[in-house]
Design an enzyme around this catalytic site. Structure first.
Site, PDB file in Angstrom:
ATOM      1  N   LYS A   1       0.839  -1.103  -0.055  1.00 39.92           N
ATOM      2  CA  LYS A   1      -0.149  -0.109   0.032  1.00 39.92           C
ATOM      3  C   LYS A   1       1.007   1.537   0.050  1.00 39.92           C
ATOM      4  O   LYS A   1       0.544   2.187  -0.849  1.00 39.92           O
ATOM      5  CB  LYS A   1      -0.970  -0.099   1.350  1.00 39.92           C
TER       6      LYS A   1
ATOM      7  N   ASP B   1      -6.981   1.754   0.713  1.00 38.96           N
ATOM      8  CA  ASP B   1      -7.114   2.045   2.189  1.00 38.96           C
ATOM      9  C   ASP B   1      -8.503   1.668   2.479  1.00 38.96           C
ATOM     10  O   ASP B   1      -9.503   1.012   1.932  1.00 38.96           O
ATOM     11  CB  ASP B   1      -6.784   3.416   2.369  1.00 38.96           C
TER      12      ASP B   1
END
Ligand code: SF4
Length: 217
Positions: free
Chosen positions: A127, A146
């Site tokens: 991420k 997210d």
């Protein structure tokens, strides 16, 4: 009256994307940064913390540690004091120092620009690497997933998965590569402004007619 079934994701995605782009023409990374080093640090700090809070802390941190070399030599308690309000500050300070040392030792002090090399840095996962590649280097390597991206992707039935890696894979198949970084910003903005967790404003949502989860309100 029963709602008509919405088209499959591949048919809806271009329209959803177009509407989101129109609704959020200035969509961009909310973490203030001037270079890849600053964005990497800010992204590490943003775990379990709001971007606004991170943006309050980073000017002081970057003033004292303007690059990886300086951060690599920092005393941990000094870093902890500066980032305390972002939460989990001991762990984050440890990760920042380890990341900086690795950047200095393995990359001559420059933040690497590949997924593999970024993921090899301490405290950096897929991420974080996606955020840095997409926003600091302009490289669309993946989609940052997210909590908002994950929630909205499921509500919009762009995916049925809960695992971020699988959600990312589904989004990468649906969204043109040039929009991989942008789609994440768009979904995050929509998740903050309209499709708010537990109280989505479906009546004011530009995606409502194409959203299988739309509720009358
Ligand atoms: S219609 Fe409702 S549930 Fe669907 S994206 Fe919009 S706000 Fe979220």
């Amino acid at each position: 009256m029963k709602r008509p079934a919405v088209p499959p994701p591949a048919r809806r995605m271009p329209i959803l994307l177009g509407r989101l782009k129109e609704a959020y023409p200035d969509a961009a990374c909310a973490l203030v940064h001037q270079n890849p080093y600053q964005l990497l640090v800010a992204t590490i700090l943003s775990a379990q913390c709001t971007d606004a809070r991170v943006n309050l802390v980073t000017p002081g941190l970057f003033g004292k540690y303007p690059d990886a070399a300086r951060l690599a030599r920092a005393r941990q308690p000094d870093v902890e004091r500066l980032i305390q309000s972002t939460g989990f500050f001991r762990n984050k300070a440890k990760n920042l120092a380890a990341m900086a040392r690795s950047v200095v030792a393995d990359h001559g002090g420059e933040i690497p620009r590949t997924m593999e090399a970024l993921k090899a840095l301490p405290g950096v996962g897929r991420k974080t690497a996606n955020v840095v590649l997409g926003n600091a280097f302009g490289i669309n390597e993946g989609v940052t997933v997210d909590t908002h991206v994950s929630r909205l992707s499921r509500l919009l039935r762009l995916t049925r998965h809960t695992d971020p890696v699988k959600i990312e894979k589904d989004l990468m198949e649906l969204v043109p590569r040039e929009d991989w970084t942008l789609v994440s910003h768009l979904l995050i903005l929509h998740g903050r402004a309209v499709c708010i967790a537990r109280r989505p404003k479906c009546g004011a949502c530009v995606l409502a007619d194409l959203c299988p989860s739309a509720k009358p309100n």
